[in-house]
Structures are given as C-alpha cells and as structure tokens.
Design a protein around this motif. Structure first.
Motif, PDB file in Angstrom:
ATOM      1  N   ASP A 126      80.509   5.415  -2.225  1.00 15.12           N
ATOM      2  CA  ASP A 126      80.468   4.070  -1.662  1.00 15.12           C
ATOM      3  C   ASP A 126      80.475   2.990  -2.738  1.00 15.12           C
ATOM      4  N   THR A 127      80.409   3.392  -4.018  1.00  9.65           N
ATOM      5  CA  THR A 127      80.239   2.436  -5.103  1.00  9.65           C
ATOM      6  C   THR A 127      81.482   1.595  -5.305  1.00  9.65           C
ATOM      7  N   VAL A 128      81.286   0.340  -5.715  1.00  6.86           N
ATOM      8  CA  VAL A 128      82.402  -0.549  -6.004  1.00  6.86           C
ATOM      9  C   VAL A 128      83.251   0.034  -7.123  1.00  6.86           C
ATOM     10  N   LEU A 129      84.574  -0.078  -6.969  1.00  6.74           N
ATOM     11  CA  LEU A 129      85.476   0.427  -7.983  1.00  6.74           C
ATOM     12  C   LEU A 129      85.568  -0.533  -9.164  1.00  6.74           C
ATOM     13  N   LYS A 130      85.813   0.006 -10.334  1.00 10.69           N
ATOM     14  CA  LYS A 130      85.945  -0.794 -11.540  1.00 10.69           C
ATOM     15  C   LYS A 130      87.299  -1.492 -11.578  1.00 10.69           C
ATOM     16  N   ILE A 131      87.277  -2.784 -11.981  1.00 10.97           N
ATOM     17  CA  ILE A 131      88.513  -3.543 -12.136  1.00 10.97           C
ATOM     18  C   ILE A 131      89.175  -3.135 -13.447  1.00 10.97           C
ATOM     19  N   ILE A 132      90.466  -2.815 -13.391  1.00 13.36           N
ATOM     20  CA  ILE A 132      91.165  -2.402 -14.601  1.00 13.36           C
ATOM     21  C   ILE A 132      92.247  -3.409 -15.003  1.00 13.36           C
ATOM     22  N   ARG A 133      92.409  -4.488 -14.219  1.00 10.94           N
ATOM     23  CA  ARG A 133      93.330  -5.567 -14.589  1.00 10.94           C
ATOM     24  C   ARG A 133      92.588  -6.892 -14.474  1.00 10.94           C
ATOM     25  N   GLU A 134      92.630  -7.694 -15.515  1.00 15.77           N
ATOM     26  CA  GLU A 134      91.934  -8.978 -15.507  1.00 15.77           C
ATOM     27  C   GLU A 134      92.506  -9.913 -14.451  1.00 15.77           C
ATOM     28  N   PHE A 135      93.817  -9.941 -14.336  1.00 10.68           N
ATOM     29  CA  PHE A 135      94.487 -10.857 -13.410  1.00 10.68           C
ATOM     30  C   PHE A 135      94.565 -10.231 -12.024  1.00 10.68           C
ATOM     31  N   ARG A 136      94.002 -10.950 -11.038  1.00 10.37           N
ATOM     32  CA  ARG A 136      94.045 -10.466  -9.652  1.00 10.37           C
ATOM     33  C   ARG A 136      94.410 -11.630  -8.729  1.00 10.37           C
ATOM     34  N   PRO A 137      95.667 -11.758  -8.327  1.00 16.71           N
ATOM     35  CA  PRO A 137      96.057 -12.881  -7.470  1.00 16.71           C
ATOM     36  C   PRO A 137      95.585 -12.693  -6.028  1.00 16.71           C
ATOM     37  N   LYS A 138      95.311 -13.806  -5.368  1.00 14.11           N
ATOM     38  CA  LYS A 138      95.067 -13.760  -3.933  1.00 14.11           C
ATOM     39  C   LYS A 138      96.374 -13.499  -3.197  1.00 14.11           C
ATOM     40  N   LEU A 139      96.280 -13.052  -1.958  1.00 12.04           N
ATOM     41  CA  LEU A 139      97.496 -12.923  -1.160  1.00 12.04           C
ATOM     42  C   LEU A 139      97.976 -14.287  -0.677  1.00 12.04           C
ATOM     43  N   ILE A 140      97.050 -15.071  -0.110  1.00 10.00           N
ATOM     44  CA  ILE A 140      97.436 -16.347   0.504  1.00 10.00           C
ATOM     45  C   ILE A 140      96.450 -17.421   0.078  1.00 10.00           C
ATOM     46  N   ASP A 141      96.967 -18.575  -0.351  1.00  6.75           N
ATOM     47  CA  ASP A 141      96.118 -19.692  -0.759  1.00  6.75           C
ATOM     48  C   ASP A 141      96.733 -20.989  -0.249  1.00  6.75           C
ATOM     49  N   LEU A 179      94.037  -5.043   6.163  1.00 14.02           N
ATOM     50  CA  LEU A 179      93.592  -3.739   5.703  1.00 14.02           C
ATOM     51  C   LEU A 179      93.359  -3.839   4.204  1.00 14.02           C
ATOM     52  N   GLY A 180      92.139  -4.216   3.854  1.00  9.98           N
ATOM     53  CA  GLY A 180      91.812  -4.418   2.456  1.00  9.98           C
ATOM     54  C   GLY A 180      91.365  -3.135   1.804  1.00  9.98           C
ATOM     55  N   GLN A 181      90.808  -3.284   0.620  1.00 10.15           N
ATOM     56  CA  GLN A 181      90.278  -2.138  -0.112  1.00 10.15           C
ATOM     57  C   GLN A 181      88.778  -2.094   0.120  1.00 10.15           C
ATOM     58  N   VAL A 182      88.315  -1.093   0.824  1.00  9.28           N
ATOM     59  CA  VAL A 182      86.920  -1.096   1.256  1.00  9.28           C
ATOM     60  C   VAL A 182      85.953  -0.935   0.092  1.00  9.28           C
ATOM     61  N   ARG A 183      86.454  -0.585  -1.082  1.00  9.68           N
ATOM     62  CA  ARG A 183      85.591  -0.524  -2.262  1.00  9.68           C
ATOM     63  C   ARG A 183      86.066  -1.497  -3.331  1.00  9.68           C
ATOM     64  N   GLY A 184      86.784  -2.539  -2.922  1.00  7.00           N
ATOM     65  CA  GLY A 184      87.295  -3.520  -3.863  1.00  7.00           C
ATOM     66  C   GLY A 184      86.419  -4.759  -3.934  1.00  7.00           C
ATOM     67  N   PRO A 185      85.953  -5.180  -5.115  1.00  4.40           N
ATOM     68  CA  PRO A 185      85.150  -6.401  -5.229  1.00  4.40           C
ATOM     69  C   PRO A 185      85.977  -7.644  -4.945  1.00  4.40           C
ATOM     70  N   ASN A 186      85.331  -8.677  -4.371  1.00 10.23           N
ATOM     71  CA  ASN A 186      85.976  -9.957  -4.043  1.00 10.23           C
ATOM     72  C   ASN A 186      87.148  -9.775  -3.088  1.00 10.23           C
ATOM     73  N   ASN A 187      87.075  -8.746  -2.277  1.00  9.15           N
ATOM     74  CA  ASN A 187      88.191  -8.419  -1.389  1.00  9.15           C
ATOM     75  C   ASN A 187      87.954  -9.017  -0.007  1.00  9.15           C
ATOM     76  N   ASP A 188      87.688 -10.356   0.047  1.00  8.17           N
ATOM     77  CA  ASP A 188      87.445 -11.030   1.318  1.00  8.17           C
ATOM     78  C   ASP A 188      88.671 -10.954   2.228  1.00  8.17           C
ATOM     79  N   GLY A 189      88.413 -11.125   3.529  1.00 10.38           N
ATOM     80  CA  GLY A 189      89.515 -11.179   4.484  1.00 10.38           C
ATOM     81  C   GLY A 189      90.035 -12.585   4.667  1.00 10.38           C
TER      82      GLY A 189
END
Length: 505
Positions: A126-141, A179-189
């Motif tokens: 259940d643990t949060v997964l580690k981020i391996i890329r610094e840049f993470r774009p939002k889908l929609i802004d 359908l997000g990543q259930v173990r992804g940080p900052n993965n708001d809907g």
C-alpha cells in the motif's frame, strides 16, 4: 468539424503531433468555433491550448498520449504555478486561460502515462511509490475560464493532478472516468480552486491522492475570490487518501457545497474538511452516502516523505488548527455542516476536532449506521491532523470523537463493532471540550467492557434523550469535569447498563 489528421497529426503513438493538433484547434477558433476531432489512433503530444468556442472531441478509439519530455510542455501566460509544490509547476497536457465556451468530450482516452514517472509496482503493497522523474505535468490545467464542459472522457494515469481548475465559473464535469495511480503521490482527481458554480456528476474516480478536492489556494483566492456553489452527485470514488476533501488550502472562503448519492469504497478517508489559512468554511450538506474506509499505512510510515498516506480511516474528518509553520495564521472557521443518511463501514472513527482558537460550530449528523471492523491489519491507535503542529499522535480510537466543538447535534445514530476488535478501539462516542451537545436516539456500546459507551469530558450543555443502553453494557455514560447544572437526561432507557451514569471528579 475539423480533423487533426488534415493538419498532419500522425496517430502512431511515437510521432510528436503537438504542432499539428494545435494548428487544428487554432484554425477552428479562427473560423468562429466548432469541433476538433481526435480520430482513432494514438497521438503523442505536449501542451495543447484550448481556445474559446472550441470543443475537443475524442473518438472512442482515440488516445492522446502525454509526451515524456519536459521540453514539449509550456507554461501558459497567466500561469498559476507559484503555489504548487513538488516541482509540478503549472505545465499540463491540456491548458486554457480565460477561455469561454470550451468543451472536451468523447469516449477516447487522455493518457498521462504516469506509471513511467514512478518506480515499478510492488504487488500487494500500500506504500506510496517513489518518484523517479522530477518533472510531472498535470493532465488538465484551466484558469479563469467560463462555461466549461468535460463529458465522458476517461483520464488515465496522470503523473500528478488530473484536472485542476483555478478561478473558473459555470463548469460541468459529467460522466468522466478518472483512473489514476492508486499509489501515486499528488495524484488528485478533480481540483476546483477558487471556482464558482461547479457541477460534478456521474463520475467514477480512482486515485492515489484525493478524488475531489475543493480548495482556495493563495494564488486563486487573491485573483478570483471564494470557492463556492459546488455540487457533487451520483459518483463512485476510491482513494488512498480522501474521497472528498475540502481544504487544506483555505486562503479564501469556501461555502455552499453539496455532496449527495455517492459511493465511497476502499478509501483512507471518506469526507475530510480542513481549515488552515484563516478563511471561513460554511454551509455544506452531505447526504445519502455509502462510505467504506480502511487503514493504508503504519503511523511511522506516514511521517516519512512519500512513505505513507494522510489519514487513519476516518469516514468523516474535520479539523481546525494551525499549520506547522512558525508564521502560520489562526486557522479560520468551520461552521454549518450537515450530514444525513450515511451507511458507514470503517476501521477508524469519525473525527471532529477544532482548537481553542477555532471552535467548530453548527454540526448536525443524523440517520447514521456506522460499523467498525478490522480490515487492513495495520495497528492504528493514532490520530492524524496533518498538516499541523500535532501531526500524528497516539490516541485511543472512539467510533465518534468530538473536540473543541459547539452546537453539535447527533440524531438517530447506531454504532456497531464487528468481528475481533482493534485493541485501540474504545467508546461509541467521546467528547472533550464541547459546548451545547445534543444527542438523541443514540444506540451503541463500547468496544471493550472497561470503558463506557459514552464519555463526556468538560462538556457544557449536554442533552441526552431517547437513547438506549444495550445489553451487556457495563457503564453507559461517564461524566468528567462536566457541569451538572446544564445536564439534561430525557426519555432514555438505561436499564440494561450495570452503571447507567458515572460521575468522575
């Protein structure tokens, strides 16, 4: 209707088609508006700017694929990036700034390819997964847009936030599958930020972070004012954090919120309300909800950066206290919140906790059946008020807990304990430092024989009526430092309790 293929877009999943798709959108806007068709195929793209009077329509077999290269994303003018954390900035796959009459529709998929930004999944954790890329774009802004429609489109695996709307008005989000990543940080809907008149309905959302977050960031509140008039209905929600979250960013008032007819399953928290930044949060109605929550981390995991999840399986969570910052302002106010018709299965209890400088006021909870049961195997036995000075701290876990609250009414509430109990479970209802508490038609025992079913500490103005002590109750009501002059007991049947009322000095 304009087809992006007519502008040179190639749907092979590897050829970057940003320029071709943008040319199609711009051409549609220049001719006065219309529909831009994303046909069958996988179209690789960076940032696309939506224009006024343009509908972006994805055919059922269409897929917009997010580029993995930061150079393919741009920060639009009027950007809202400075208040975001984690280096997310405000770059996104689909953007719009101060556009009117825009829409994204269809059964095609917008794919953020977020799994490529995180370490591989470890099955069963259940643990949060580690981020391996610094840049993470939002889908929609979106920022400052008016009359916005999102209909039916699946949003798949965002690498950070799914849909962020700042200062938008007259927004309809319906039939959208996230359908997000259930173990992804900052993965708001969906994040309505300082927005007005937002309608979210008939959506299915699975995320690692919060499913729907109503907030007022500093940037948004300064430019667009209060976040108000938000409706959520007929949704199914699942989150490793909160299914419905109001706050924590509360730099502007948040008011007039309704959530109804929703199913919340396999989530860390059901409904959470935070005030932290000095605003007023008021006038919220939550009704006809099924809420199922469980623990997702050990308390020691939660304190580590990206090591665990906020929350301890609270079906309802309210908190009003200062942030853990030296210059943090007084938190603000929570008032006039009502819950009605709730079916709850939870591993943790309801938590309503203010602070001496911010008393939570005007809370009504009625027609509730809450069943406490062990599901995860995590130990529990802590409260979690992050972000705050207290953070996570050991505490017994009642089914319902009230602290620093005023004008609270509980009516037609049932508490049940199912299966082998967690060793930290205690009372059906515990209240501390509460004024004007009205409890009517309350049914429930303690989780263990050495504690009372109801425990009141420094409660002023308690009225208990039409309630029943169930068989095998040792002590029904314990009063400690509670004023008897304002105590009213009316039409209760406490005959089954060995000790109906116990007074501790």
């Amino acid at each position: 209707m304009i087809n992006i293929k007519d502008f040179g877009a190639i749907g092979d999943g590897t050829t970057l088609s940003t320029a071709s798709i943008q040319q199609a959108i711009d051409a549609c806007a220049e001719q006065g508006g219309g529909t831009v068709l994303i046909p069958a195929g996988s179209f690789l793209t960076g940032t696309l700017m939506l224009r006024s009077y343009v509908e972006l329509h994805l055919a059922p077999a269409a897929r917009l694929l997010s580029s993995m290269e930061e150079a393919d994303f741009v920060a639009p003018e009027g950007e809202a990036g400075q208040f975001l954390s984690e280096g997310q900035g405000n770059k996104a796959l689909l953007c719009a700034r101060h556009a009117v009459n825009i829409a994204v529709t269809g059964l095609g998929t917008i794919d953020g390819r977020g799994e490529q930004f995180l370490e591989p999944e470890d099955e069963g954790s259940d643990t949060v997964l580690k981020i391996i890329r610094e840049f993470r774009p939002k889908l929609i802004d979106l920022e400052g847009c008016v009359n916005v429609v999102f209909r039916d489109v699946p949003l798949y695996h965002a690498s950070s936030w799914g849909m962020h709307m700042t200062g938008c008005r007259q927004v309809t989000v319906t039939g959208v599958k996230i359908l997000g990543q259930v173990r992804g940080p900052n993965n708001d809907g969906i994040d309505p930020d300082s927005c007005q008149d937002v309608h979210i309905s008939n959506c299915h959302i699975e995320t690692g972070d919060d499913c729907i977050v109503v907030k007022a960031t500093k940037y948004g509140a300064e430019r667009y004012g209060a976040c108000e008039n938000i409706t959520v209905t007929n949704c199914t929600l699942q989150s490793h954090d909160s299914a419905i979250k109001i706050g924590t960013e509360t730099h502007g008032d948040i008011r007039n919120i309704t959530v109804s007819n929703c199913v919340i399953r396999n989530s860390n928290r059901g409904v959470g309300i935070w005030v932290r930044d000095g605003a007023t949060m008021e006038n919220m109605l939550f009704s006809n909800l099924f809420i199922e929550t469980r623990l997702f981390s050990n308390e020691e995991d939660t304190n580590r950066r990206h090591g665990g999840w906020w929350g301890k399986s609270e079906p309802i969570f309210m908190t009003a206290e200062r942030r853990n910052k030296p210059d943090a302002p007084a938190p603000g106010k929570i008032r006039n919140i009502r819950f009605d018709q709730l079916l709850i299965e939870s591993e943790g209890g309801m938590f309503i906790g203010g602070s001496p400088e911010s008393i939570i006021e005007g809370i009504t909870i009625r027609n509730v059946k809450q069943t406490m049961r062990v599901k995860s195997g995590y130990p529990g036995g802590v409260f979690d008020t992050q972000p705050s000075d207290r953070g996570i701290f050991p505490h017994p876990v009642p089914a319902m807990y009230l602290n620093y609250a005023k004008d609270v009414a509980l009516s037609d509430v049932e508490i049940h304990w199912q299966g082998e109990p967690n060793r930290h479970w205690t009372q059906a209802l515990a209240a501390e430092d509460v004024e004007d508490l009205r409890v009517r038609s309350f049914r429930g025992t303690a989780a263990k024989p050495d504690v009372s079913a109801l425990e009141m500490t420094r409660v002023t103005g308690l009225r208990l009526s039409d309630s029943t002590a169930l068989p095998e109750t040792e002590v029904y009501l314990t009063l400690e430092e509670t004023e008897l002059s304002r105590l009213e007991l009316e039409r209760n049947d406490l005959s089954a309790a060995a000790v109906p009322v116990r007074k501790l000095d």
